[in-house]
Design a protein around this motif. Structure first.
Motif, PDB file in Angstrom:
ATOM      1  N   ASP A 122       0.622  -1.179   0.092  1.00  0.00           N
ATOM      2  CA  ASP A 122      -0.277   0.051   0.064  1.00  0.00           C
ATOM      3  C   ASP A 122       1.009   1.487   0.189  1.00  0.00           C
ATOM      4  N   ASP A 123       2.139   1.139   0.395  1.00  0.00           N
ATOM      5  CA  ASP A 123       2.930   2.223   0.578  1.00  0.00           C
ATOM      6  C   ASP A 123       3.573   2.764  -0.822  1.00  0.00           C
ATOM      7  N   THR A 124       3.797   1.786  -1.678  1.00  0.00           N
ATOM      8  CA  THR A 124       4.489   2.131  -2.910  1.00  0.00           C
ATOM      9  C   THR A 124       3.450   1.782  -4.288  1.00  0.00           C
ATOM     10  N   THR A 125       2.271   1.321  -3.983  1.00  0.00           N
ATOM     11  CA  THR A 125       1.500   0.992  -5.178  1.00  0.00           C
ATOM     12  C   THR A 125       1.314   2.104  -6.145  1.00  0.00           C
ATOM     13  N   PRO A 126       1.444   1.945  -7.372  1.00  0.00           N
ATOM     14  CA  PRO A 126       1.102   2.996  -8.411  1.00  0.00           C
ATOM     15  C   PRO A 126      -0.305   2.767  -8.993  1.00  0.00           C
ATOM     16  N   ARG A 127      -1.002   1.966  -8.412  1.00  0.00           N
ATOM     17  CA  ARG A 127      -2.566   1.582  -8.991  1.00  0.00           C
ATOM     18  C   ARG A 127      -3.465   2.455  -8.091  1.00  0.00           C
ATOM     19  N   TRP A 128      -2.994   2.376  -6.836  1.00  0.00           N
ATOM     20  CA  TRP A 128      -4.079   3.132  -5.848  1.00  0.00           C
ATOM     21  C   TRP A 128      -3.461   4.392  -5.206  1.00  0.00           C
ATOM     22  N   TRP A 129      -4.251   5.666  -5.283  1.00  0.00           N
ATOM     23  CA  TRP A 129      -3.619   6.902  -4.543  1.00  0.00           C
ATOM     24  C   TRP A 129      -4.603   7.250  -3.456  1.00  0.00           C
ATOM     25  N   PRO A 130      -3.939   7.615  -2.317  1.00  0.00           N
ATOM     26  CA  PRO A 130      -4.847   8.033  -1.140  1.00  0.00           C
ATOM     27  C   PRO A 130      -5.231   9.596  -1.530  1.00  0.00           C
ATOM     28  N   GLN A 131      -6.322   9.727  -0.983  1.00  0.00           N
ATOM     29  CA  GLN A 131      -6.992  11.306  -1.205  1.00  0.00           C
ATOM     30  C   GLN A 131      -7.369  11.967   0.093  1.00  0.00           C
ATOM     31  N   GLY A 132      -8.844  11.858   0.036  1.00  0.00           N
ATOM     32  CA  GLY A 132      -9.313  12.493   1.092  1.00  0.00           C
ATOM     33  C   GLY A 132      -9.028  11.726   2.545  1.00  0.00           C
ATOM     34  N   LEU A 133      -9.161  12.454   3.718  1.00  0.00           N
ATOM     35  CA  LEU A 133      -8.958  11.891   4.942  1.00  0.00           C
ATOM     36  C   LEU A 133      -9.696  12.508   6.104  1.00  0.00           C
ATOM     37  N   SER A 134     -10.660  11.683   6.878  1.00  0.00           N
ATOM     38  CA  SER A 134     -11.284  12.214   8.093  1.00  0.00           C
ATOM     39  C   SER A 134     -11.203  11.372   9.157  1.00  0.00           C
ATOM     40  N   THR A 135     -11.705  11.668  10.399  1.00  0.00           N
ATOM     41  CA  THR A 135     -11.595  10.943  11.385  1.00  0.00           C
ATOM     42  C   THR A 135     -12.921  10.631  12.364  1.00  0.00           C
ATOM     43  N   THR A 136     -12.845   9.704  13.257  1.00  0.00           N
ATOM     44  CA  THR A 136     -14.107   9.549  14.175  1.00  0.00           C
ATOM     45  C   THR A 136     -13.665  10.983  15.261  1.00  0.00           C
ATOM     46  N   GLY A 137     -12.692  11.473  15.267  1.00  0.00           N
ATOM     47  CA  GLY A 137     -12.551  12.632  16.220  1.00  0.00           C
ATOM     48  C   GLY A 137     -13.394  13.777  15.746  1.00  0.00           C
ATOM     49  N   THR A 138     -13.395  14.000  14.151  1.00  0.00           N
ATOM     50  CA  THR A 138     -14.309  14.984  13.596  1.00  0.00           C
ATOM     51  C   THR A 138     -15.689  14.493  13.910  1.00  0.00           C
ATOM     52  N   ALA A 139     -15.987  13.163  13.801  1.00  0.00           N
ATOM     53  CA  ALA A 139     -17.263  12.677  13.716  1.00  0.00           C
ATOM     54  C   ALA A 139     -18.046  12.946  14.849  1.00  0.00           C
ATOM     55  N   ASP A 140     -17.517  12.811  16.110  1.00  0.00           N
ATOM     56  CA  ASP A 140     -17.992  12.751  17.272  1.00  0.00           C
ATOM     57  C   ASP A 140     -17.954  13.892  18.043  1.00  0.00           C
ATOM     58  N   GLY A 141     -18.871  14.333  18.682  1.00  0.00           N
ATOM     59  CA  GLY A 141     -18.861  15.531  19.697  1.00  0.00           C
ATOM     60  C   GLY A 141     -18.519  15.337  21.143  1.00  0.00           C
ATOM     61  N   GLY A 142     -17.922  13.810  21.677  1.00  0.00           N
ATOM     62  CA  GLY A 142     -17.815  13.748  22.950  1.00  0.00           C
ATOM     63  C   GLY A 142     -16.459  13.290  23.276  1.00  0.00           C
ATOM     64  N   ASP A 143     -16.237  11.987  22.894  1.00  0.00           N
ATOM     65  CA  ASP A 143     -14.890  11.274  23.328  1.00  0.00           C
ATOM     66  C   ASP A 143     -14.035  10.774  21.958  1.00  0.00           C
ATOM     67  N   GLY A 144     -14.661  11.231  20.809  1.00  0.00           N
ATOM     68  CA  GLY A 144     -13.984  11.164  19.700  1.00  0.00           C
ATOM     69  C   GLY A 144     -13.845   9.860  19.045  1.00  0.00           C
ATOM     70  N   ALA A 145     -14.996   8.904  19.500  1.00  0.00           N
ATOM     71  CA  ALA A 145     -15.150   7.514  19.154  1.00  0.00           C
ATOM     72  C   ALA A 145     -16.545   7.472  18.243  1.00  0.00           C
ATOM     73  N   ILE A 146     -16.280   6.510  17.618  1.00  0.00           N
ATOM     74  CA  ILE A 146     -17.787   5.992  16.872  1.00  0.00           C
ATOM     75  C   ILE A 146     -17.880   4.349  17.077  1.00  0.00           C
ATOM     76  N   GLN A 147     -19.045   4.061  17.432  1.00  0.00           N
ATOM     77  CA  GLN A 147     -19.050   2.627  17.679  1.00  0.00           C
ATOM     78  C   GLN A 147     -18.189   2.114  18.861  1.00  0.00           C
ATOM     79  N   GLY A 148     -17.361   3.093  19.613  1.00  0.00           N
ATOM     80  CA  GLY A 148     -16.302   2.703  20.762  1.00  0.00           C
ATOM     81  C   GLY A 148     -14.926   2.670  19.916  1.00  0.00           C
ATOM     82  N   LYS A 149     -14.864   2.886  18.845  1.00  0.00           N
ATOM     83  CA  LYS A 149     -13.595   3.020  18.098  1.00  0.00           C
ATOM     84  C   LYS A 149     -13.120   4.314  17.709  1.00  0.00           C
ATOM     85  N   HIS A 150     -11.687   4.705  18.121  1.00  0.00           N
ATOM     86  CA  HIS A 150     -11.060   5.823  17.533  1.00  0.00           C
ATOM     87  C   HIS A 150     -10.356   5.306  16.143  1.00  0.00           C
TER      88      HIS A 150
END
Length: 500
Positions: A122-150
């Motif tokens: 995944d670090d060097t594949t020329p076929r797949w390119w990482p683009q957008g990023l977000s987190t449960t820290g953004t998603a949640d207004g309390g402890d930064g977890a969704i369904q108990g997962k960070h």
């Protein structure tokens, strides 16, 4: 997140000026106009209409096997669906960056610093390119977890290659389709991650098709994942509708339901689409290219290049989207109103009025170009601030903090960067981790240096780099060198926020 423009210590300004004087030197005339200006929108300009596939997604999940986020992030597979040993199915692990690939990390104190799995390429594949990023820290207004997962989420697109000097491109082949999208879900606490396929329900949920696009922007808010569709608008996926398919394993090149069996390009899970917001007037051909339309963004259409979430300044929360033009200025930044996650109608979805999305406000980055990602927030003085990544290819990129009406000289990529190498793609704020206020600014980089083997195999796609200042200049190893990373720095760290 209070950052007050009017009260910066003079000593800090002097230190920043001394460290980065070479980055900000521009002709004096360039500082006569604001960098970001408020833009007046009329009529339905940039407003979107919604097509709901929520009911179809519910039906689709019922036709598959229900799953959830903890299952996706913790279930270890050692075999494929046929029962054969298949290491490709294993949970993958983020790892420490080493050697030349550490150029992908910002040169400031880092709270999180990961590179992708080398065991799965995944670090060097020329076929797949990482683009957008977000987190449960953004998603949640309390402890930064969704369904108990960070967790963090990253969207990738697939790339087919040119095979001739005239521009002939490989044919699409099911799961090897240009701009096919998948999502990586990363467990912050373990560093383990798994890819899932983004799926659009069809036939009322009796089947599904894969989703294509660039995937340049991603926002996680409550149970919804918003993904940009550059020319059209924004798609929404529901993590509460995660589902497991029947057929999975390396080498599987099929998707959808056939003969009563579901497949998802070898991945064991799909994330179904529930809404699709589209603008009425897509850009003209080439309107979202590097130079827009002859150097000028189209007046009536928006290019949805990146996303972030603004939860500051009081209700409503804002979904922020902006444009990327590599060689044109004047990219627009638009903030759409979001419904609260607790709303009785359309919770955590875009606010609608008269069947169209409600725009909070809009701005023009009048003297910027190459904006790969951005975010907005209102500081303690009530001042609307902007933070932007200016993508500089595999040169050191530029991170800029500005505000509406700021007339300082613009830092250019040619001046040298103050941020990561490998083109930072996204910005995402993680406020709290359990009970701790962490205030992290998350981002990721996408590139790698092509090795001689890849350049020989696809000479029309991967040429030797000769550009001065490029991290890949003179790279001559046979293997590719990763410049891909996921990282977090302090949101209020002066070394981050007081640069321009």
């Amino acid at each position: 997140m209070a950052l007050k423009r009017k009260s910066r210590p003079l000593a800090l300004v002097a230190v920043a000026a001394a460290l980065f004087a070479g980055l900000t030197a521009q002709p004096a005339a360039a500082a006569d106009e604001p960098v970001v200006v408020r833009t007046t929108l009329s009529g339905d300009r940039f407003r979107m209409t919604d097509t709901s596939t929520a009911a179809a997604a519910t039906t689709l999940r019922a036709n598959l096997t229900a799953a959830d986020l903890p299952e996706v992030l913790t279930t270890e597979y050692t075999k494929n669906s046929a029962g054969a040993a298949d290491p490709w199915m294993n949970l993958r692990s983020m790892r420490s960056c080493a050697g030349g690939e550490t150029q992908a990390l910002p040169p400031v104190d880092r709270k999180v610093a990961w590179c992708w799995s080398a065991a799965h390429a995944d670090d060097t594949t020329p076929r797949w390119w990482p683009q957008g990023l977000s987190t449960t820290g953004t998603a949640d207004g309390g402890d930064g977890a969704i369904q108990g997962k960070h967790a963090a989420a990253v969207v990738w697109h697939y790339k087919t290659f040119r095979t001739s000097a005239s521009g002939t491109v490989e044919a699409n082949d099911k799961c090897r389709t240009n701009n096919l999208l998948k999502l990586s879900l990363i467990d912050r606490d373990t560093g383990r991650y798994r890819h899932v396929l983004l799926a659009e329900p069809t036939e009322g949920g009796a089947d599904f098709k894969p989703v294509t696009g660039h995937g340049g922007g991603l926002v996680w808010y409550a149970n919804h994942l918003y993904v940009t569709d550059t020319s059209n608008g924004i798609r929404v996926f529901d993590v509460n509708k995660l589902a497991k398919v029947d057929t999975y394993g390396s080498g599987v090149n099929a998707f959808g339901i056939s003969g009563g069996k579901a497949g998802a390009c070898g991945y064991p899970y799909v994330l179904p689409q529930v809404h699709y917001y589209k603008q009425a007037s897509p850009p003209p051909a080439g309107g979202c290219d590097s130079d827009a339309v002859g150097g000028t963004p189209d007046t009536d259409s928006l290019c949805y290049s990146w996303l972030s979430l603004d939860k500051t300044g009081g209700s409503p929360f804002k979904l922020v989207t902006g444009e990327w033009f590599g060689s044109a200025t004047g990219a627009r930044v638009v903030r759409y109103q979001l419904n609260p996650a607790s709303a009785e109608t359309n919770p955590a979805l875009l606010n609608l009025s008269g069947g169209r999305t409600v725009i909070q406000d809009a701005y023009t980055a009048s003297r910027y170009q190459g904006l790969q990602g951005g975010m907005t927030w209102t500081d303690g003085a009530g001042l609307l601030n902007f933070a932007f990544h200016k993508g500089c290819g595999t040169k050191p990129a530029v991170f800029s903090h500005t505000w509406v009406g700021d007339t300082r000289a613009v830092t250019s990529c040619a001046s040298g960067g103050n941020w990561a190498v490998g083109t930072p793609q996204a910005l995402s704020h993680w406020p709290k981790l359990d009970a701790d206020q962490v205030d992290e600014l998350w981002g990721l980089t996408e590139h790698f240096c092509a090795g001689t083997a890849l350049r020989a195999g696809f000479p029309y796609e991967f040429e030797a780099v000769t550009e001065e200042g490029n991290a890949c200049k003179g790279y001559g190893a046979a293997a590719n060198l990763s410049l891909r990373s996921v990282f977090a720095v302090g949101f209020t760290d002066p070394a981050v926020m007081d640069l321009h």
